[in-house]
Design a protein around this motif. Sequence first.
Motif, PDB file in Angstrom:
ATOM      1  N   PHE A 112       0.837  -1.204   0.000  1.00  0.00           N
ATOM      2  CA  PHE A 112       0.000   0.000   0.000  1.00  0.00           C
ATOM      3  C   PHE A 112       0.873   1.256   0.000  1.00  0.00           C
ATOM      4  O   PHE A 112       0.613   2.207  -0.736  1.00  0.00           O
ATOM      5  CB  PHE A 112      -0.936   0.033   1.213  1.00  0.00           C
ATOM      6  N   ASP A 130      -0.774   4.602  -1.297  1.00  0.00           N
ATOM      7  CA  ASP A 130      -2.083   4.521  -0.653  1.00  0.00           C
ATOM      8  C   ASP A 130      -1.888   4.432   0.861  1.00  0.00           C
ATOM      9  O   ASP A 130      -2.078   3.377   1.483  1.00  0.00           O
ATOM     10  CB  ASP A 130      -2.864   3.318  -1.178  1.00  0.00           C
ATOM     11  N   LYS A 161      -3.568   5.894   3.267  1.00  0.00           N
ATOM     12  CA  LYS A 161      -4.789   5.723   4.072  1.00  0.00           C
ATOM     13  C   LYS A 161      -5.086   4.239   4.272  1.00  0.00           C
ATOM     14  O   LYS A 161      -5.407   3.812   5.380  1.00  0.00           O
ATOM     15  CB  LYS A 161      -5.970   6.444   3.436  1.00  0.00           C
ATOM     16  N   GLU A 162      -4.966   3.447   3.209  1.00  0.00           N
ATOM     17  CA  GLU A 162      -5.182   2.002   3.333  1.00  0.00           C
ATOM     18  C   GLU A 162      -4.095   1.358   4.173  1.00  0.00           C
ATOM     19  O   GLU A 162      -4.367   0.450   4.963  1.00  0.00           O
ATOM     20  CB  GLU A 162      -5.243   1.325   1.961  1.00  0.00           C
ATOM     21  N   CYS A 163      -2.871   1.813   4.004  1.00  0.00           N
ATOM     22  CA  CYS A 163      -1.747   1.292   4.783  1.00  0.00           C
ATOM     23  C   CYS A 163      -1.999   1.488   6.278  1.00  0.00           C
ATOM     24  O   CYS A 163      -1.897   0.543   7.068  1.00  0.00           O
ATOM     25  CB  CYS A 163      -0.458   1.982   4.360  1.00  0.00           C
ATOM     26  N   LEU A 168      -4.925  -0.588   7.582  1.00  0.00           N
ATOM     27  CA  LEU A 168      -4.529  -1.979   7.780  1.00  0.00           C
ATOM     28  C   LEU A 168      -3.722  -2.133   9.068  1.00  0.00           C
ATOM     29  O   LEU A 168      -4.012  -3.012   9.891  1.00  0.00           O
ATOM     30  CB  LEU A 168      -3.702  -2.474   6.590  1.00  0.00           C
TER      31      LEU A 168
END
Length: 129
Positions: free
Chosen positions: A11, A16, A18-20, A23
């Motif tokens: 990510f 990315d 925000k996704e990292c 998670l």
Amino acid sequence: MTDGFTAAFQFAAEGDFKECVALLRSEGIDQMFSDSPRGYLNLSESEFAELPAGERTAVQAEALDFMASVSSLARDLIDQAEAAKARGDLEFSKECFTAVYEIGDALAQPDQLEVFQQKGRAIRDAAKN
């Protein structure tokens, strides 16, 4: 090897963050360490010392590669936190700093390899912003 860390690194590589961060925060760093197929993440210094020399060398190389990835991720997340703070996104800034702190704290535990403990303390200190 697919685990939470691999996904987080991916990510981040894709930009990315925000996704990292989502998670890292949802899975929990401690849980990611426990669940990881990377055996050296759950290897104490004394267990490492007991490994045969060839295996110790291989584990050390893998661990150092992992630490380079973690250090890069921590730097990237701190940069993201500072950028978010500058644009007024205090929630995302806090989430980034918290994720970095938790990574550092998990690495700094006394049951980790000494190299992880040292890097963990440095990462944890960098996140205290």
